[in-house]
Design an enzyme around this catalytic site. Structure first.
Site, mmCIF file in Angstrom:
data_model
loop_
_atom_site.group_PDB
_atom_site.id
_atom_site.type_symbol
_atom_site.label_atom_id
_atom_site.label_comp_id
_atom_site.label_asym_id
_atom_site.label_seq_id
_atom_site.Cartn_x
_atom_site.Cartn_y
_atom_site.Cartn_z
ATOM 1 N N ASP A 16 0.777 -1.179 0.262
ATOM 2 C CA ASP A 16 -0.200 -0.162 0.068
ATOM 3 C C ASP A 16 0.804 1.334 0.030
ATOM 4 O O ASP A 16 0.984 1.967 1.008
ATOM 5 C CB ASP A 16 -0.820 0.018 1.190
ATOM 6 N N GLU A 95 -6.360 4.984 -8.894
ATOM 7 C CA GLU A 95 -7.752 5.515 -8.481
ATOM 8 C C GLU A 95 -8.261 6.875 -9.410
ATOM 9 O O GLU A 95 -7.495 7.710 -9.732
ATOM 10 C CB GLU A 95 -7.596 6.221 -6.854
ATOM 11 N N LYS A 131 -9.387 1.946 -9.279
ATOM 12 C CA LYS A 131 -10.023 2.078 -7.819
ATOM 13 C C LYS A 131 -11.031 3.067 -7.860
ATOM 14 O O LYS A 131 -11.310 4.304 -8.593
ATOM 15 C CB LYS A 131 -8.850 2.395 -6.940
ATOM 16 N N THR A 155 -13.124 0.604 -3.393
ATOM 17 C CA THR A 155 -12.278 0.957 -2.111
ATOM 18 C C THR A 155 -13.420 1.790 -1.406
ATOM 19 O O THR A 155 -14.439 1.884 -1.539
ATOM 20 C CB THR A 155 -11.049 1.726 -2.288
ATOM 21 N N PHE A 177 -12.172 -1.386 4.517
ATOM 22 C CA PHE A 177 -10.920 -0.832 5.557
ATOM 23 C C PHE A 177 -11.115 -1.276 6.885
ATOM 24 O O PHE A 177 -12.131 -0.964 7.415
ATOM 25 C CB PHE A 177 -11.149 0.605 5.374
#
Length: 316
Positions: A16, A95, A131, A155, A177
């Protein structure tokens, strides 16, 4: 054997980060980025060439000033992804602008643009995950994009309704998450100590994992946003886990025995009827944490996107 190598036996480890040095050091299968991580990466002097190249690209492409800023931002996103792909065998997650999170059509157009930019540099679309925030609009965008062989990573996923809708739309991958859920409960004094059975972020991913495997959904579960290695260890066996460099380092330095905690169910149940949009919005709305954290996450990613655009604007 250290815990990082032990974890890799049960779970695909994803970095990440946009930091190339960390990616080379820990040798993940995939890597994920977001506007906040890209902003951090662009602040390093060694990455100033990305900004210069993006500005040159945008000026050459032309158009209105605002369009040039957006084109430069998209170029940085892709150029960083192309660089990271040199050091990993799997996927890079890139993203879409969080400000588009409530428009299915705009997300589809932006995803196609990002894929086109990758393919212009010789990167096949089967190495890129787009994303998107796990709003209803983005989930439906991902469903449409998959028909074009554009795979998505949904996400900012906090509620079970989001997870259900993603599986029912045959989304390629979700990123529930863990740490941000944990933060919300801690900030309200709703949990007083850490354990596998009390951490609401861990419990959320375990529930999704159990549900997906029992119903034989093919959507990949990639736990994200960790606050400590215990959360990671409790989720060993999850399909994928995306982990920050500081926690990868901690796992690598720890040699305590690691056992698999999540194991897929071998008995499949018939999936329930898919959620309608109305049902999805109602079920998601029933979880105050999820409503708050999804909105906050979109706002924060949009904020960092704007900060990146301001940096680019100064160079235009």
């Amino acid at each position: 054997m250290n815990q990082l190598n032990a974890l890799k036996k049960f779970t695909t480890v994803v970095a990440d980060t946009g930091d190339i040095k960390s990616i080379c050091k820990y040798k993940p299968q995939d890597a994920t980025t977001n506007p906040s991580l890209i902003l951090q990466t662009m602040s390093l002097n060694i990455n100033q060439n990305f900004i210069i190249q993006a500005v040159q690209y945008a000026k050459k492409k032309g158009g209105l000033y605002e369009e040039q800023i957006i084109n430069a931002s998209d170029k940085i996103l892709v150029d960083l992804g192309v660089e990271i792909l040199k050091y990993i065998p799997g996927y890079i997650s890139s993203e879409v602008d969080a400000r588009l999170s409530f428009s299915k059509e705009k997300c589809i157009l932006k995803a196609r643009k990002i894929i086109d930019l990758y393919e212009e540099q010789g990167i096949m679309r089967n190495r890129v995950l787009i994303k998107l925030a796990a709003t209803w609009e983005c989930i439906k965008a991902a469903e449409e994009l998959k028909k074009e062989n554009i795979l998505c990573n949904l996400t900012l996923l906090f509620s079970f309704a989001q997870a259900r809708a993603c599986a029912e739309s045959n989304v390629f991958l979700i990123s529930p998450f863990v740490g941000r859920i944990y933060d919300w409960y801690v900030s309200r004094n709703l949990i007083d100590n850490f354990s596998k059975d009390k951490d609401p972020g861990v419990i959320s991913v375990c529930k999704i994992y159990d549900y997906y495997k029992k119903h034989n959904y093919k959507t990949i579960i990639m736990g994200a946003s960790f606050r400590n290695i215990q959360q990671i260890l409790y989720l060993s066996g999850c399909d994928r886990l995306t982990i920050s460099p500081n926690l990868l380092k901690e796992l690598e330095s720890n040699t305590e025995k690691l056992e698999r905690n999540l194991v897929p169910d071998s008995i499949f149940l018939t999936p329930p009827k898919a959620l309608s949009e109305e049902e999805f919005r109602w079920e998601h709305n029933q979880d105050p944490m999820a409503v708050e954290k999804l909105s906050e996450g979109i706002r924060n990613f949009a904020r960092d996107q704007l900060l990146l655009e301001k940096i680019l604007a100064k160079k235009m």
